[in-house]
Design a protein around this motif. Structure first.
Motif, PDB file in Angstrom:
ATOM      1  N   GLY A   1      36.265  25.333  24.775  1.00  0.00           N
ATOM      2  CA  GLY A   1      37.643  25.799  24.808  1.00  0.00           C
ATOM      3  C   GLY A   1      37.863  26.885  25.834  1.00  0.00           C
ATOM      4  O   GLY A   1      38.326  26.644  26.942  1.00  0.00           O
ATOM      5  N   THR A   2      37.509  28.119  25.480  1.00  0.00           N
ATOM      6  CA  THR A   2      37.687  29.257  26.379  1.00  0.00           C
ATOM      7  C   THR A   2      36.358  29.954  26.611  1.00  0.00           C
ATOM      8  O   THR A   2      35.435  29.864  25.807  1.00  0.00           O
ATOM      9  CB  THR A   2      38.699  30.261  25.802  1.00  0.00           C
ATOM     10  OG1 THR A   2      38.246  30.699  24.515  1.00  0.00           O
ATOM     11  CG2 THR A   2      40.072  29.633  25.682  1.00  0.00           C
ATOM     12  N   LEU A   3      36.300  30.666  27.712  1.00  0.00           N
ATOM     13  CA  LEU A   3      35.086  31.361  28.129  1.00  0.00           C
ATOM     14  C   LEU A   3      35.460  32.779  28.520  1.00  0.00           C
ATOM     15  O   LEU A   3      36.464  32.995  29.203  1.00  0.00           O
ATOM     16  CB  LEU A   3      34.470  30.621  29.322  1.00  0.00           C
ATOM     17  CG  LEU A   3      33.269  31.245  30.008  1.00  0.00           C
ATOM     18  CD1 LEU A   3      32.058  31.153  29.090  1.00  0.00           C
ATOM     19  CD2 LEU A   3      32.978  30.523  31.314  1.00  0.00           C
ATOM     20  N   HIS A   4      34.668  33.763  28.079  1.00  0.00           N
ATOM     21  CA  HIS A   4      34.940  35.163  28.388  1.00  0.00           C
ATOM     22  C   HIS A   4      33.792  35.735  29.219  1.00  0.00           C
ATOM     23  O   HIS A   4      32.624  35.566  28.869  1.00  0.00           O
ATOM     24  CB  HIS A   4      35.115  35.980  27.108  1.00  0.00           C
ATOM     25  CG  HIS A   4      36.294  35.548  26.286  1.00  0.00           C
ATOM     26  ND1 HIS A   4      36.204  34.561  25.319  1.00  0.00           N
ATOM     27  CD2 HIS A   4      37.598  35.953  26.298  1.00  0.00           C
ATOM     28  CE1 HIS A   4      37.388  34.388  24.765  1.00  0.00           C
ATOM     29  NE2 HIS A   4      38.252  35.216  25.337  1.00  0.00           N
ATOM     30  N   ILE A   5      34.149  36.418  30.313  1.00  0.00           N
ATOM     31  CA  ILE A   5      33.162  36.999  31.220  1.00  0.00           C
ATOM     32  C   ILE A   5      33.483  38.477  31.390  1.00  0.00           C
ATOM     33  O   ILE A   5      34.601  38.844  31.774  1.00  0.00           O
ATOM     34  CB  ILE A   5      33.165  36.286  32.586  1.00  0.00           C
ATOM     35  CG1 ILE A   5      32.863  34.790  32.401  1.00  0.00           C
ATOM     36  CG2 ILE A   5      32.147  36.921  33.524  1.00  0.00           C
ATOM     37  CD1 ILE A   5      32.996  33.985  33.674  1.00  0.00           C
ATOM     38  N   GLN A   6      32.491  39.322  31.126  1.00  0.00           N
ATOM     39  CA  GLN A   6      32.656  40.771  31.201  1.00  0.00           C
ATOM     40  C   GLN A   6      32.423  41.250  32.624  1.00  0.00           C
ATOM     41  O   GLN A   6      31.418  40.923  33.255  1.00  0.00           O
ATOM     42  CB  GLN A   6      31.659  41.453  30.259  1.00  0.00           C
ATOM     43  CG  GLN A   6      31.630  42.966  30.347  1.00  0.00           C
ATOM     44  CD  GLN A   6      32.845  43.606  29.710  1.00  0.00           C
ATOM     45  OE1 GLN A   6      33.209  43.268  28.586  1.00  0.00           O
ATOM     46  NE2 GLN A   6      33.478  44.535  30.418  1.00  0.00           N
ATOM     47  N   ALA A   7      33.366  42.030  33.155  1.00  0.00           N
ATOM     48  CA  ALA A   7      33.201  42.629  34.475  1.00  0.00           C
ATOM     49  C   ALA A   7      32.292  43.848  34.368  1.00  0.00           C
ATOM     50  O   ALA A   7      32.301  44.549  33.350  1.00  0.00           O
ATOM     51  CB  ALA A   7      34.550  43.036  35.050  1.00  0.00           C
ATOM     52  N   PRO A   8      31.470  44.133  35.393  1.00  0.00           N
ATOM     53  CA  PRO A   8      30.554  45.273  35.320  1.00  0.00           C
ATOM     54  C   PRO A   8      31.285  46.608  35.410  1.00  0.00           C
ATOM     55  O   PRO A   8      32.293  46.730  36.113  1.00  0.00           O
ATOM     56  CB  PRO A   8      29.640  45.060  36.535  1.00  0.00           C
ATOM     57  CG  PRO A   8      30.465  44.266  37.496  1.00  0.00           C
ATOM     58  CD  PRO A   8      31.334  43.382  36.647  1.00  0.00           C
ATOM     59  N   TYR A   9      30.773  47.594  34.662  1.00  0.00           N
ATOM     60  CA  TYR A   9      31.230  48.991  34.715  1.00  0.00           C
ATOM     61  C   TYR A   9      32.666  49.189  34.238  1.00  0.00           C
ATOM     62  O   TYR A   9      33.221  50.275  34.380  1.00  0.00           O
ATOM     63  CB  TYR A   9      31.103  49.556  36.140  1.00  0.00           C
ATOM     64  CG  TYR A   9      29.768  49.305  36.771  1.00  0.00           C
ATOM     65  CD1 TYR A   9      28.593  49.788  36.207  1.00  0.00           C
ATOM     66  CD2 TYR A   9      29.671  48.556  37.940  1.00  0.00           C
ATOM     67  CE1 TYR A   9      27.361  49.545  36.786  1.00  0.00           C
ATOM     68  CE2 TYR A   9      28.444  48.307  38.535  1.00  0.00           C
ATOM     69  CZ  TYR A   9      27.290  48.803  37.946  1.00  0.00           C
ATOM     70  OH  TYR A   9      26.078  48.552  38.525  1.00  0.00           O
ATOM     71  N   THR A  10      33.305  48.177  33.715  1.00  0.00           N
ATOM     72  CA  THR A  10      34.673  48.312  33.221  1.00  0.00           C
ATOM     73  C   THR A  10      34.777  47.603  31.875  1.00  0.00           C
ATOM     74  O   THR A  10      33.849  46.940  31.422  1.00  0.00           O
ATOM     75  CB  THR A  10      35.699  47.682  34.190  1.00  0.00           C
ATOM     76  OG1 THR A  10      35.530  46.254  34.195  1.00  0.00           O
ATOM     77  CG2 THR A  10      35.527  48.219  35.599  1.00  0.00           C
ATOM     78  N   GLU A  11      35.936  47.767  31.248  1.00  0.00           N
ATOM     79  CA  GLU A  11      36.194  47.062  29.998  1.00  0.00           C
ATOM     80  C   GLU A  11      36.953  45.758  30.232  1.00  0.00           C
ATOM     81  O   GLU A  11      37.388  45.110  29.286  1.00  0.00           O
ATOM     82  CB  GLU A  11      36.992  47.968  29.054  1.00  0.00           C
ATOM     83  CG  GLU A  11      36.229  49.226  28.624  1.00  0.00           C
ATOM     84  CD  GLU A  11      37.022  50.077  27.661  1.00  0.00           C
ATOM     85  OE1 GLU A  11      38.196  49.717  27.395  1.00  0.00           O
ATOM     86  OE2 GLU A  11      36.481  51.090  27.176  1.00  0.00           O
ATOM     87  N   THR A  12      37.100  45.370  31.503  1.00  0.00           N
ATOM     88  CA  THR A  12      37.830  44.150  31.836  1.00  0.00           C
ATOM     89  C   THR A  12      37.038  42.921  31.408  1.00  0.00           C
ATOM     90  O   THR A  12      35.848  42.800  31.710  1.00  0.00           O
ATOM     91  CB  THR A  12      38.102  44.077  33.345  1.00  0.00           C
ATOM     92  OG1 THR A  12      38.822  45.246  33.746  1.00  0.00           O
ATOM     93  CG2 THR A  12      38.914  42.841  33.689  1.00  0.00           C
ATOM     94  N   VAL A  13      37.695  42.025  30.698  1.00  0.00           N
ATOM     95  CA  VAL A  13      37.097  40.755  30.289  1.00  0.00           C
ATOM     96  C   VAL A  13      37.992  39.632  30.800  1.00  0.00           C
ATOM     97  O   VAL A  13      39.180  39.575  30.479  1.00  0.00           O
ATOM     98  CB  VAL A  13      36.946  40.656  28.758  1.00  0.00           C
ATOM     99  CG1 VAL A  13      36.371  39.298  28.368  1.00  0.00           C
ATOM    100  CG2 VAL A  13      36.054  41.779  28.230  1.00  0.00           C
TER     101      VAL A  13
END
Length: 301
Positions: free
Chosen positions: A104-116
């Motif tokens: 369905g969906t995929l979540h990827i965490q950006a480095p050094y931030t809380e951005t997903v």
């Protein structure tokens, strides 16, 4: 130290992807840094070659069976870059193929931030990514005494987009003017209308293809070449077609074991240079693209 890697591309924008879950450095005395690895492996003469090096890792959240993914992107000079939409496509493709993400969906965490970043799976190699509606600044180019419209569009990078028009300066001269303006920090893109709701665009080889497609469709809308789609979702999207390096629309993919009833097996046509863009000021810009494998191998450091 031997590194296993995969090479993927998004319409010719190629990346080396290193899966950190497969690395075993317990018996290695020398541990090179990630930016050092990127400098070596991205060298097109002495290394594997590529426009960027992605380090992908997965972790299992405490108290949850769901895995989260993270990624870091490096340039050939060792600089770390923000995760681009093309790089996210490559991570999503490998995560889906190795069972580290759902269908369905995929979540990827950006480095050094809380951005997903959230990507929606369309099929086995296509994913939808939503970008916030960017700031667009109209500009006027004066070339050889004639005027042409240009647009500065701020996405992850800044883009200068223009299109040659009847009774205006030629496309070659407009492109030269864009290149002169782009010596600051903006990426110059040229576009033209190929057919109804199909926008062709071209720019420097290292242009992020998905962001470029968004910039091309937005500029085309302001130029009056096409209208924004009324129907939300993939079916109402406008097709943007990359016509630079790696921009072939389709190619034949044959199975490993040929069909005895066919000499070369049934061919599969794959769109390589096309993206589907659906701009919406309220919900953001939906863009769909594909990541394809090139080859895999091992690299000794």
């Amino acid at each position: 130290m031997t590194l296993a890697f995969l090479k993927l591309h998004v319409a010719g924008h190629d990346f080396i992807l290193i899966d950190q879950d497969r690395l075993d450095g317990s018996n290695v005395k020398y541990q090179p840094t990630q930016n050092g690895i990127a400098e070596l492996i991205l060298d097109r003469r002495c290394g594997v070659g590529g426009d960027g090096c992605i380090f992908m890792a997965s972790t299992r959240d405490k108290g949850s069976a769901e895995r989260s993914l993270s990624g870091r992107l490096f340039a050939s000079d060792g600089r770390e870059l923000p995760l681009s939409p093309d790089a996210l496509l490559c991570i999503a493709r490998l995560a889906l193929d190795t069972g580290r993400s759902g269908t369905g969906t995929l979540h990827i965490q950006a480095p050094y931030t809380e951005t997903v970043y959230e990507l929606k799976t369309i099929d086995s190699r296509s994913f939808m990514f939503t970008l916030p509606y960017p700031r667009v600044q109209p500009l006027t180019l004066i070339v050889d005494g004639k005027t042409a419209n240009a647009y500065r569009i701020q996405l992850g990078a800044s883009y200068l987009v223009s299109c040659a028009v009847p009774n205006g300066p030629g496309s070659k001269r407009v492109r030269q003017a864009l290149l002169a303006m782009g010596k600051t920090d903006a990426i110059p893109l040229m576009l033209r209308l190929h057919a109804k709701d199909i926008i062709r665009y071209v720019g420097p080889e290292k242009t992020d293809r998905m962001e470029g497609a968004v910039a091309a469709v937005l500029a085309a809308g302001f130029q009056g070449l096409t209208a924004e789609p009324v129907v939300p979702g993939l079916e109402g999207a406008i097709v943007a077609e990359w016509r630079g390096r790696g921009g072939a629309v389709s190619y034949a993919s044959f199975p490993a074991v040929p069909d005895p009833n066919h000499a070369a097996g049934p061919a599969t046509l794959i769109d390589r240079g096309r993206f589907w863009v659906n701009p919406d000021r309220n919900r953001g810009i939906q863009v769909v693209g594909k990541a394809e494998y090139v080859f895999d191998g091992n690299f000794d450091i």
